[in-house]
Motif scaffolding. Structure first.
Motif, PDB file in Angstrom:
ATOM      1  N   HIS A  47       0.830  -1.217   0.000  1.00 35.96           N
ATOM      2  CA  HIS A  47       0.000   0.000   0.000  1.00 35.96           C
ATOM      3  C   HIS A  47       0.866   1.269   0.000  1.00 35.96           C
ATOM      4  O   HIS A  47       0.548   2.249  -0.670  1.00 35.96           O
ATOM      5  CB  HIS A  47      -0.898  -0.070   1.240  1.00 35.96           C
ATOM      6  CG  HIS A  47      -1.878   1.047   1.366  1.00 35.96           C
ATOM      7  ND1 HIS A  47      -2.734   1.409   0.356  1.00 35.96           N
ATOM      8  CD2 HIS A  47      -2.138   1.902   2.397  1.00 35.96           C
ATOM      9  CE1 HIS A  47      -3.487   2.430   0.767  1.00 35.96           C
ATOM     10  NE2 HIS A  47      -3.136   2.748   1.995  1.00 35.96           N
ATOM     11  N   LEU A  48       1.973   1.235   0.762  1.00 36.28           N
ATOM     12  CA  LEU A  48       2.875   2.403   0.790  1.00 36.28           C
ATOM     13  C   LEU A  48       3.491   2.622  -0.587  1.00 36.28           C
ATOM     14  O   LEU A  48       3.586   3.750  -1.063  1.00 36.28           O
ATOM     15  CB  LEU A  48       3.974   2.215   1.844  1.00 36.28           C
ATOM     16  CG  LEU A  48       3.505   2.353   3.299  1.00 36.28           C
ATOM     17  CD1 LEU A  48       4.665   2.065   4.253  1.00 36.28           C
ATOM     18  CD2 LEU A  48       2.961   3.752   3.564  1.00 36.28           C
ATOM     19  N   LEU A  49       3.911   1.524  -1.231  1.00 39.38           N
ATOM     20  CA  LEU A  49       4.476   1.641  -2.587  1.00 39.38           C
ATOM     21  C   LEU A  49       3.412   2.140  -3.564  1.00 39.38           C
ATOM     22  O   LEU A  49       3.691   2.936  -4.457  1.00 39.38           O
ATOM     23  CB  LEU A  49       5.000   0.290  -3.073  1.00 39.38           C
ATOM     24  CG  LEU A  49       6.260  -0.229  -2.382  1.00 39.38           C
ATOM     25  CD1 LEU A  49       6.599  -1.621  -2.903  1.00 39.38           C
ATOM     26  CD2 LEU A  49       7.432   0.717  -2.631  1.00 39.38           C
TER      27      LEU A  49
ATOM     28  N   SER B 120      -8.529  10.717  -8.601  1.00 36.15           N
ATOM     29  CA  SER B 120      -8.356   9.978  -9.868  1.00 36.15           C
ATOM     30  C   SER B 120      -7.426   8.786  -9.684  1.00 36.15           C
ATOM     31  O   SER B 120      -7.630   7.732 -10.297  1.00 36.15           O
ATOM     32  CB  SER B 120      -7.782  10.895 -10.945  1.00 36.15           C
ATOM     33  OG  SER B 120      -8.678  11.933 -11.180  1.00 36.15           O
ATOM     34  N   MET B 121      -6.387   8.954  -8.835  1.00 34.11           N
ATOM     35  CA  MET B 121      -5.438   7.854  -8.603  1.00 34.11           C
ATOM     36  C   MET B 121      -6.175   6.642  -8.005  1.00 34.11           C
ATOM     37  O   MET B 121      -6.019   5.510  -8.489  1.00 34.11           O
ATOM     38  CB  MET B 121      -4.322   8.322  -7.652  1.00 34.11           C
ATOM     39  CG  MET B 121      -3.391   7.218  -7.211  1.00 34.11           C
ATOM     40  SD  MET B 121      -2.046   7.816  -6.160  1.00 34.11           S
ATOM     41  CE  MET B 121      -2.872   8.091  -4.599  1.00 34.11           C
ATOM     42  N   VAL B 122      -6.994   6.906  -6.972  1.00 33.98           N
ATOM     43  CA  VAL B 122      -7.671   5.808  -6.266  1.00 33.98           C
ATOM     44  C   VAL B 122      -8.763   5.197  -7.163  1.00 33.98           C
ATOM     45  O   VAL B 122      -8.893   3.974  -7.257  1.00 33.98           O
ATOM     46  CB  VAL B 122      -8.234   6.297  -4.908  1.00 33.98           C
ATOM     47  CG1 VAL B 122      -9.028   5.194  -4.218  1.00 33.98           C
ATOM     48  CG2 VAL B 122      -7.102   6.776  -4.003  1.00 33.98           C
TER      49      VAL B 122
ATOM     50  N   SER C 219     -15.886  -0.590   1.620  1.00 36.15           N
ATOM     51  CA  SER C 219     -16.857   0.062   0.730  1.00 36.15           C
ATOM     52  C   SER C 219     -16.151   0.842  -0.381  1.00 36.15           C
ATOM     53  O   SER C 219     -16.740   1.045  -1.450  1.00 36.15           O
ATOM     54  CB  SER C 219     -17.763   1.008   1.529  1.00 36.15           C
ATOM     55  OG  SER C 219     -16.998   2.102   2.018  1.00 36.15           O
ATOM     56  N   ILE C 220     -14.899   1.275  -0.153  1.00 38.96           N
ATOM     57  CA  ILE C 220     -14.239   2.142  -1.146  1.00 38.96           C
ATOM     58  C   ILE C 220     -13.888   1.365  -2.429  1.00 38.96           C
ATOM     59  O   ILE C 220     -14.379   1.723  -3.508  1.00 38.96           O
ATOM     60  CB  ILE C 220     -13.025   2.869  -0.519  1.00 38.96           C
ATOM     61  CG1 ILE C 220     -13.531   3.766   0.625  1.00 38.96           C
ATOM     62  CG2 ILE C 220     -12.274   3.693  -1.572  1.00 38.96           C
ATOM     63  CD1 ILE C 220     -12.450   4.395   1.468  1.00 38.96           C
ATOM     64  N   PRO C 221     -13.086   0.285  -2.351  1.00 34.36           N
ATOM     65  CA  PRO C 221     -12.840  -0.460  -3.600  1.00 34.36           C
ATOM     66  C   PRO C 221     -14.111  -1.017  -4.219  1.00 34.36           C
ATOM     67  O   PRO C 221     -14.254  -1.032  -5.449  1.00 34.36           O
ATOM     68  CB  PRO C 221     -11.882  -1.589  -3.175  1.00 34.36           C
ATOM     69  CG  PRO C 221     -11.834  -1.582  -1.695  1.00 34.36           C
ATOM     70  CD  PRO C 221     -12.320  -0.246  -1.226  1.00 34.36           C
TER      71      PRO C 221
HETATM   72  C1  HEM Z   1      -9.651   0.875   0.931  1.00 30.14           C
HETATM   73  C2  HEM Z   1      -8.732   1.085   1.818  1.00 30.14           C
HETATM   74  C3  HEM Z   1      -7.706   2.184   1.757  1.00 30.14           C
HETATM   75  C4  HEM Z   1      -7.577   3.242   0.896  1.00 30.14           C
HETATM   76  C5  HEM Z   1      -8.475   3.639  -0.268  1.00 30.14           C
HETATM   77  C6  HEM Z   1      -6.398   3.982   1.305  1.00 30.14           C
HETATM   78  C7  HEM Z   1      -5.921   5.125   0.683  1.00 30.14           C
HETATM   79  C8  HEM Z   1      -4.711   5.746   0.927  1.00 30.14           C
HETATM   80  C9  HEM Z   1      -4.168   6.849   0.184  1.00 30.14           C
HETATM   81  C10 HEM Z   1      -4.854   7.538  -0.996  1.00 30.14           C
HETATM   82  C11 HEM Z   1      -2.959   7.156   0.725  1.00 30.14           C
HETATM   83  C12 HEM Z   1      -1.983   8.249   0.272  1.00 30.14           C
HETATM   84  C13 HEM Z   1      -2.331   9.551   0.952  1.00 30.14           C
HETATM   85  C14 HEM Z   1      -1.525  10.701   0.415  1.00 30.14           C
HETATM   86  O1  HEM Z   1      -0.312  10.588   0.248  1.00 30.14           O
HETATM   87  O2  HEM Z   1      -2.123  11.762   0.206  1.00 30.14           O
HETATM   88  C15 HEM Z   1      -2.735   6.237   1.826  1.00 30.14           C
HETATM   89  C16 HEM Z   1      -1.621   6.215   2.636  1.00 30.14           C
HETATM   90  C17 HEM Z   1      -1.435   5.349   3.693  1.00 30.14           C
HETATM   91  N1  HEM Z   1      -2.294   4.355   4.118  1.00 30.14           N
HETATM   92 FE1  HEM Z   1      -4.054   3.884   3.261  1.00 30.14          FE
HETATM   93  N2  HEM Z   1      -5.848   3.365   2.404  1.00 30.14           N
HETATM   94  C18 HEM Z   1      -6.612   2.263   2.711  1.00 30.14           C
HETATM   95  C19 HEM Z   1      -6.415   1.385   3.764  1.00 30.14           C
HETATM   96  C20 HEM Z   1      -5.366   1.445   4.658  1.00 30.14           C
HETATM   97  C21 HEM Z   1      -5.200   0.604   5.811  1.00 30.14           C
HETATM   98  C22 HEM Z   1      -6.185  -0.485   6.234  1.00 30.14           C
HETATM   99  C23 HEM Z   1      -4.052   0.980   6.417  1.00 30.14           C
HETATM  100  C24 HEM Z   1      -3.391   0.434   7.660  1.00 30.14           C
HETATM  101  C25 HEM Z   1      -3.569  -0.777   8.135  1.00 30.14           C
HETATM  102  C26 HEM Z   1      -3.480   2.053   5.659  1.00 30.14           C
HETATM  103  C27 HEM Z   1      -2.287   2.674   5.932  1.00 30.14           C
HETATM  104  C28 HEM Z   1      -1.729   3.722   5.203  1.00 30.14           C
HETATM  105  C29 HEM Z   1      -0.458   4.327   5.498  1.00 30.14           C
HETATM  106  C30 HEM Z   1       0.499   3.925   6.627  1.00 30.14           C
HETATM  107  C31 HEM Z   1      -0.256   5.356   4.558  1.00 30.14           C
HETATM  108  C32 HEM Z   1       0.948   6.281   4.415  1.00 30.14           C
HETATM  109  C33 HEM Z   1       0.679   7.607   5.064  1.00 30.14           C
HETATM  110  C34 HEM Z   1       1.881   8.494   4.804  1.00 30.14           C
HETATM  111  O3  HEM Z   1       2.881   8.344   5.489  1.00 30.14           O
HETATM  112  O4  HEM Z   1       1.809   9.315   3.889  1.00 30.14           O
HETATM  113  N3  HEM Z   1      -4.298   2.318   4.595  1.00 30.14           N
HETATM  114  N4  HEM Z   1      -3.812   5.390   1.927  1.00 30.14           N
END
Ligand code: HEM
Length: 223
Positions: A118-120, A146-148, A211-213
């Motif tokens: 997810h981070l990558l 748009s990315m998501v 719900s999002i995906p």
């Molecule tokens: C459908 C589920 C999810 C979606 C759509 C989503 C979406 C996103 C998006 C768009 C970002 C990038 C934000 C940005 O840079 O502006 C992000 C970052 C991140 N997400 Fe998610 N996420 C989801 C679930 C999760 C879950 C379940 C976890 C943890 C268990 C998680 C952990 C993180 C972390 C650690 C980051 C990095 C934040 C940072 O340091 O910039 N995400 N996610």
């Protein structure tokens, strides 16, 4: 250091690092749900967040430390439990043995793999073989929307996220109540409430994140 040197201390550290992650998961869900408000919802939210670099970086450092400690200690605990005599399970005697409880190490490792991916995917935005849509919206903001939306238009990506959310659900449906046990707060009176709290919160995470995906894949959120 003393906390890490005995097994009860290690459980307390796992509970505290787990709680920190749950707090992050609550905040991240609230932010992510702004995708239902369209590009102006999530893009404005992301722009505001990245306008606070100290908050973003402090959170990253705390969360990375918490995740690393949680993973290392969980592997150690699992190996210790496997090698231990039956009396070692006395600490867990009040918890029901459930599928989620028995498989914590596997759902946890799956989540660790998901977090790395997810981070990558959305933070570094570079995964070999994946075309990640990147650009600015009409207001000059990074276009998270748009990315998501483009990402979850692909069935494999949508399924990977839904499976990861199922693992999150299983992990937390046991993990949250187990936290209270490790912190010594669990007793006959408090346990039903903690059990319910853990179940309700993990269902909210499953439905909220899941719900999002699903909504994107079925065209309910579209460009
Ligand atoms: C459908 C589920 C999810 C979606 C759509 C989503 C979406 C996103 C998006 C768009 C970002 C990038 C934000 C940005 O840079 O502006 C992000 C970052 C991140 N997400 Fe998610 N996420 C989801 C679930 C999760 C879950 C379940 C976890 C943890 C268990 C998680 C952990 C993180 C972390 C650690 C980051 C990095 C934040 C940072 O340091 O910039 N995400 N996610």
């Amino acid at each position: 250091m003393r906390l890490l040197s005995d097994s009860i201390g290690r459980k307390v550290v796992m509970a505290i690092t787990g709680l920190l992650m749950v707090l992050f998961v609550v905040g991240h869900l609230l932010g992510n749900l702004s995708i239902f408000a369209g590009p102006n919802g999530i893009n404005a939210y992301a722009e505001k967040l990245h306008g606070l670099p100290q908050v973003v970086w402090a959170t990253r450092v705390v969360m990375l430390t918490a995740v690393a400690l949680h993973i290392v200690l969980s592997i150690r605990l699992t190996l210790e439990n496997r090698a231990a005599k039956p009396t070692a399970y006395a600490v867990d005697r009040r918890l029901r043995v459930t599928f989620a409880g028995k498989n914590m190490i596997w759902t946890g490792l799956l989540l660790g793999g998901f977090i790395a991916f997810h981070l990558l995917h959305f933070t570094v935005r570079s995964v070999p073989g994946l075309d990640i849509v990147q650009g600015l919206d009409g207001h000059g903001r990074f276009d998270v929307f748009s990315m998501v939306v483009a990402a979850f238009g692909h069935v494999v990506t949508a399924v990977v996220y839904v499976v990861a959310m199922a693992a999150l659900f299983l992990h937390l449906s046991h993990g949250i109540q187990s936290t209270f046990q490790s912190l010594g707060l669990n007793n006959a009176k408090t346990m039903p409430g903690f059990l319910k709290f853990g179940s309700v919160l993990s269902v909210i995470f499953l439905l909220g994140y899941g719900s999002i995906p699903v909504a994107i894949f079925f065209g309910l959120i579209a460009k």
